[in-house]
Write a protein that holds these residues in place. Structure first.
Motif, mmCIF file in Angstrom:
data_model
loop_
_atom_site.group_PDB
_atom_site.id
_atom_site.type_symbol
_atom_site.label_atom_id
_atom_site.label_comp_id
_atom_site.label_asym_id
_atom_site.label_seq_id
_atom_site.Cartn_x
_atom_site.Cartn_y
_atom_site.Cartn_z
ATOM 1 N N PHE A 173 -2.085 -5.546 -5.748
ATOM 2 C CA PHE A 173 -2.466 -6.939 -5.513
ATOM 3 C C PHE A 173 -1.748 -7.903 -6.442
ATOM 4 N N ARG A 174 -1.167 -7.425 -7.508
ATOM 5 C CA ARG A 174 -0.368 -8.230 -8.419
ATOM 6 C C ARG A 174 0.642 -7.294 -9.067
ATOM 7 N N LYS A 175 1.756 -7.826 -9.472
ATOM 8 C CA LYS A 175 2.742 -6.987 -10.141
ATOM 9 C C LYS A 175 2.066 -6.261 -11.297
ATOM 10 N N LYS A 201 0.857 -1.194 0.000
ATOM 11 C CA LYS A 201 0.000 0.000 0.000
ATOM 12 C C LYS A 201 0.887 1.236 0.000
ATOM 13 N N ASP A 202 0.459 2.222 -0.754
ATOM 14 C CA ASP A 202 1.215 3.460 -0.888
ATOM 15 C C ASP A 202 0.208 4.608 -0.927
ATOM 16 N N THR A 203 0.433 5.644 -0.131
ATOM 17 C CA THR A 203 -0.521 6.756 -0.123
ATOM 18 C C THR A 203 -0.542 7.514 -1.449
ATOM 19 N N ARG A 251 -5.800 -4.376 5.026
ATOM 20 C CA ARG A 251 -4.474 -4.719 5.522
ATOM 21 C C ARG A 251 -3.541 -4.893 4.339
ATOM 22 N N PRO A 252 -2.285 -4.661 4.480
ATOM 23 C CA PRO A 252 -1.576 -4.314 5.704
ATOM 24 C C PRO A 252 -1.846 -2.869 6.117
ATOM 25 N N GLY A 267 -2.295 -9.749 4.015
ATOM 26 C CA GLY A 267 -3.019 -8.652 3.383
ATOM 27 C C GLY A 267 -4.476 -9.024 3.149
ATOM 28 N N THR A 268 -5.321 -8.025 3.107
ATOM 29 C CA THR A 268 -6.743 -8.250 2.874
ATOM 30 C C THR A 268 -6.951 -8.963 1.548
ATOM 31 N N PRO A 269 -7.722 -10.062 1.554
ATOM 32 C CA PRO A 269 -8.003 -10.739 0.284
ATOM 33 C C PRO A 269 -9.015 -9.950 -0.550
#
Length: 127
Positions: free
Chosen positions: A39-41, A12-14, A78-79, A94-96
């Protein structure tokens, strides 16, 4: 095209600059994309300040959210990003999120590289 699967939010990045991969035929380079949840590259949920066409295909595979909705989702997934931080990587919990369509109504769990981790039930996390 957004990849189907059950993923965990991996980072996660703001705010992040988002651009095409070297392998992509399309070209984009957007500064200050808010509330990015990878969630994926090369794929993420994120705020999109450059359009208001939500609910219609508008991206190169990411899931575009209004900035307000992205901020809300960023806060409860999450995270968790510690106070004063702007970026965090997942600790394996991390949240699914599940991205599906009519052709793939129960997609498999996948990793950040797109590899299949298991059926539509969560894989063991080791914790």
């Amino acid at each position: 095209v957004t990849p189907v699967g059950v993923w965990r939010i991996g980072d996660k990045d703001t705010k992040r600059r988002m651009r095409n991969s070297d392998e992509s035929r399309a070209s984009w380079n957007v500064a200050d994309v808010p509330f990015v949840m990878g969630f994926r590259k090369w794929y993420a949920l994120h705020g999109a300040y450059w359009h208001d066409g939500f609910g219609r295909p508008r991206s190169h595979g990411c899931v575009n959210l209004s900035p307000a909705d992205a901020q809300e989702m960023f806060g409860w997934t999450r995270p968790a990003v510690p106070a004063g931080w702007t970026f965090v990587e997942d600790d394996g919990h991390g949240t699914p999120i599940r991205i599906r369509n009519s052709r793939h109504p129960t997609p498999s769990w996948r990793g950040m590289e797109g590899e299949i981790l298991g059926p539509s039930t969560p894989p063991a996390t080791g914790a």
